[in-house]
Design an enzyme around this catalytic site. Structure first.
Site, short mmCIF file in Angstrom:
data_model
loop_
_atom_site.label_atom_id
_atom_site.label_comp_id
_atom_site.label_asym_id
_atom_site.label_seq_id
_atom_site.Cartn_x
_atom_site.Cartn_y
_atom_site.Cartn_z
N LYS A 1 20.75 34.19 10.10
CA LYS A 1 21.68 33.23 9.54
C LYS A 1 22.53 33.90 8.45
O LYS A 1 22.03 34.66 7.62
CB LYS A 1 20.93 32.04 8.94
CG LYS A 1 20.10 31.26 9.96
CD LYS A 1 20.97 30.44 10.87
CE LYS A 1 20.14 29.57 11.80
NZ LYS A 1 20.98 28.81 12.74
N LYS B 1 7.98 18.11 11.78
CA LYS B 1 8.70 17.53 12.92
C LYS B 1 8.97 16.05 12.66
O LYS B 1 8.29 15.40 11.87
CB LYS B 1 7.86 17.67 14.19
CG LYS B 1 7.53 19.09 14.60
CD LYS B 1 8.68 19.70 15.36
CE LYS B 1 8.27 21.03 15.99
NZ LYS B 1 9.41 21.67 16.68
N GLU C 1 12.75 19.21 10.64
CA GLU C 1 13.34 18.98 11.96
C GLU C 1 13.28 17.49 12.28
O GLU C 1 12.34 16.79 11.90
CB GLU C 1 12.57 19.76 13.03
CG GLU C 1 12.59 21.26 12.83
CD GLU C 1 11.82 21.98 13.93
OE1 GLU C 1 12.40 22.16 15.02
OE2 GLU C 1 10.66 22.34 13.70
N LYS D 1 8.57 36.02 17.35
CA LYS D 1 7.38 35.40 16.76
C LYS D 1 6.86 34.35 17.74
O LYS D 1 7.59 33.94 18.64
CB LYS D 1 7.74 34.79 15.38
CG LYS D 1 8.69 33.57 15.44
CD LYS D 1 7.92 32.27 15.35
CE LYS D 1 8.85 31.08 15.32
NZ LYS D 1 8.15 29.79 15.37
N ASP E 1 3.34 27.87 13.06
CA ASP E 1 4.65 27.96 13.71
C ASP E 1 5.74 28.37 12.74
O ASP E 1 6.69 29.06 13.13
CB ASP E 1 4.99 26.61 14.34
CG ASP E 1 6.22 26.68 15.24
OD1 ASP E 1 6.39 27.70 15.93
OD2 ASP E 1 7.00 25.71 15.25
N HIS F 1 14.33 34.77 13.68
CA HIS F 1 15.74 34.43 13.88
C HIS F 1 16.36 33.76 12.67
O HIS F 1 17.59 33.74 12.54
CB HIS F 1 15.92 33.56 15.13
CG HIS F 1 15.32 32.20 15.03
ND1 HIS F 1 14.09 31.88 15.55
CD2 HIS F 1 15.80 31.06 14.47
CE1 HIS F 1 13.84 30.60 15.32
NE2 HIS F 1 14.84 30.09 14.66
N HIS G 1 8.97 32.18 9.18
CA HIS G 1 10.25 31.68 8.67
C HIS G 1 10.25 31.46 7.16
O HIS G 1 11.07 32.01 6.43
CB HIS G 1 10.61 30.37 9.36
CG HIS G 1 10.90 30.50 10.81
ND1 HIS G 1 11.33 31.66 11.40
CD2 HIS G 1 10.85 29.58 11.82
CE1 HIS G 1 11.51 31.47 12.69
NE2 HIS G 1 11.22 30.21 12.97
#
Length: 498
Positions: free
Chosen positions: A184, A342, A218, A150, A237, A180, A242
């Protein structure tokens, strides 16, 4: 994965072999697969990059990076790496030119998977050139697959165009669109937790669930990625890939089998059922923020607007929160609250399923009109993978009163997963041809359709609301959920307990 069969003989061609993704995630994951016996000596890696050099140049770069992993026993000395190292080769060249593809063709003999660890602007062109040079042509006993990282598109129109470009050259069965997060263990365990436990699945509907929160927070700032991030932002993003993949696995109907297409069918149905808001609805169902200068864990954080390569007057968000609905029979009326950002309080990716409160607290010493805390199932995706169930019990003593407690499970307490990167399952499935954990074209487009109203709105009006580093985001995010008489789950709460 202990009962899994080894991957078949193949060549993994990595475009962007000298890049960060390859050395940080792909190679360590392949080392883990080699160590576990799931990748044998018949897997060969062909790295493609613009940097000049030969096989030893690439091997040496990987040696240098791996030497910093593993503590007292550097990964560069690991027996699995030393076995794999011999089977890594390198081709220097421009993958926007046909010459390099002729050279790649000379190195292939049988099965091959092409991993596009490159900037998204090259995805379509690489696939076209692979096809033009007949490198994607499959035989009866020969597969050719393409793995694409992605982001897949930047909005609905670009995602549709990229899908059309790629699928005009190869079949959907050859395309593996990676997320990704789906590598997990906890995410993969969602289906097992739901469909192997009647006590969970029986309550998995709008009669018993009040709301679902999905958070990907994050603590890092944008750092040196100003140019990329300013063109992307938090929504593009993280949300259509996700967070929507986590939402789909939570909200999907039970598939009629665990076949890849059956699972992907159900996930796509959820994404297609996400309510697409009008411009007016988008104003009240989404908020965004941008971090200011400040301190985070003792370190000075530069304001996003002062980050190198961020455009003057940028309106790009570093935080986003949305309230969404999946218009299905099972989830009608249940809000899904999503947020990501963030420079926040903690690194924390989690799913919080809040159940309906009990209708009546009939306990002595407890006021009749008191509302007991609701039960919650907390699925921790990272950093401490596991699950917690919050329930109420009687407090010690002669009086009958209730206190909340947590029943906790941590993968690290039961299994050795400390060395996993999250890419092991994805690479393994790519090589054996299992598309369960990979996104399909219709699901990608449905995700972009759901966020397009916010993209359109924010492109025309308003600015992100400021928030200080080390907080849970801007005040508007709290207002979004609190007007429904609900509250965000405390970021990092699981980590604080451990």
């Amino acid at each position: 994965m202990t009962d899994a069969v080894p991957t078949p003989p193949a060549t993994l061609v990595i475009f962007g072999a000298t890049g960060d993704l390859t050395r940080r995630l792909l190679i360590p994951a392949i080392i883990n697969l080699t160590r576990s016996g799931l990748v044998g000596d018949d897997l060969h890696i062909l790295g493609i990059g613009i940097d000049q050099g030969d096989d030893e140049m690439l091997r040496g770069k990987l040696d240098d990076f791996l030497a910093g992993l593993g503590g007292d026993q550097p990964l560069s000395k690991d027996e699995a790496w030393l076995r794999l190292r011999k089977r890594i080769s390198y081709l220097a060249g421009d993958f926007t030119k046909d010459e390099i593809y002729g050279e790649i063709g000379k190195r292939l003999n049988g099965n091959a998977a092409f991993y596009l660890a490159v900037p998204p602007r090259f995805f379509g062109e690489i696939v076209e050139r692979l096809a033009a040079n007949k490198l994607t042509t499959e035989g009866e006993n020969c597969f050719r697959r393409i793995a694409i990282e992605k982001p897949f598109g930047t909005d609905l129109a670009s995602a549709k165009a990229l899908n059309a470009q790629i699928l005009s050259k190869v079949a959907e069965s050859q395309v593996y669109r990676l997320d990704h997060f789906l590598g997990k263990e906890t995410v993969q365990n969602l289906m097992t937790a739901r469909f192997a436990n009647m006590m969970i699945e029986a309550l998995w509907n709008n009669r018993y669930i009040d709301n679902v929160q999905i958070t990907a927070a994050e603590i890092v700032d944008v750092g040196s990625r100003g140019a990329f991030y300013d063109a992307t932002g938090a929504l593009r993003d993280m949300v259509p890939n996700h967070l929507f993949q986590l939402l789909a696995m939570i909200a999907m109907e039970p598939p009629n089998s665990f076949d890849a297409e059956a699972i992907r069918n159900e996930k796509s149905k959820v994404l297609k059922a996400l309510r697409v808001y009008t411009p007016e609805e988008a104003k009240t169902h989404g908020v965004r923020g941008v971090y200011t200068a400040g301190k985070l864990n003792g370190a000075d954080i530069t304001a996003y607007h002062d980050t190198p390569q961020v455009a003057p007057g940028s309106k790009t968000e570093t935080f986003v929160a949305l309230k969404l609905y999946a218009d299905t029979w099972r989830w009608a009326g249940v809000p899904f609250y999503l947020r990501t950002g963030k420079a926040m309080t903690a690194r924390d990716t989690e799913i919080v399923v809040t159940f309906q409160p009990v209708p009546f607290a009939q306990f002595r010493e407890t006021e009749v009109n008191r509302r007991l805390p609701p039960n919650r199932l907390i699925i921790q995706v990272q950093p401490d993978e596991g699950m917690s169930m919050e329930i109420s019990i009687k407090s010690p003593g002669l009086s009958v009163d209730t206190v909340p407690v947590s029943l906790d499970f941590r993968y690290a307490d039961q299994f050795d997963i400390g060395k996993m990167t999250g890419y092991e399952s994805l690479i393994y499935d790519l090589m054996i041809g299992d598309q369960t954990l990979f996104q399909r074209a219709d699901g990608i487009e449905a995700g972009w359709a759901a966020v397009q109203p916010f993209l359109d709105l924010w492109a025309k009006e308003g600015e992100p609301e400021a928030y200080a580093p080390g907080t849970m985001g801007p005040a508007c995010a709290d207002e979004l959920i609190e007007r429904d008489n609900r509250h965000w789950h405390d970021i990092g709460a699981i980590a604080k307990k451990t």
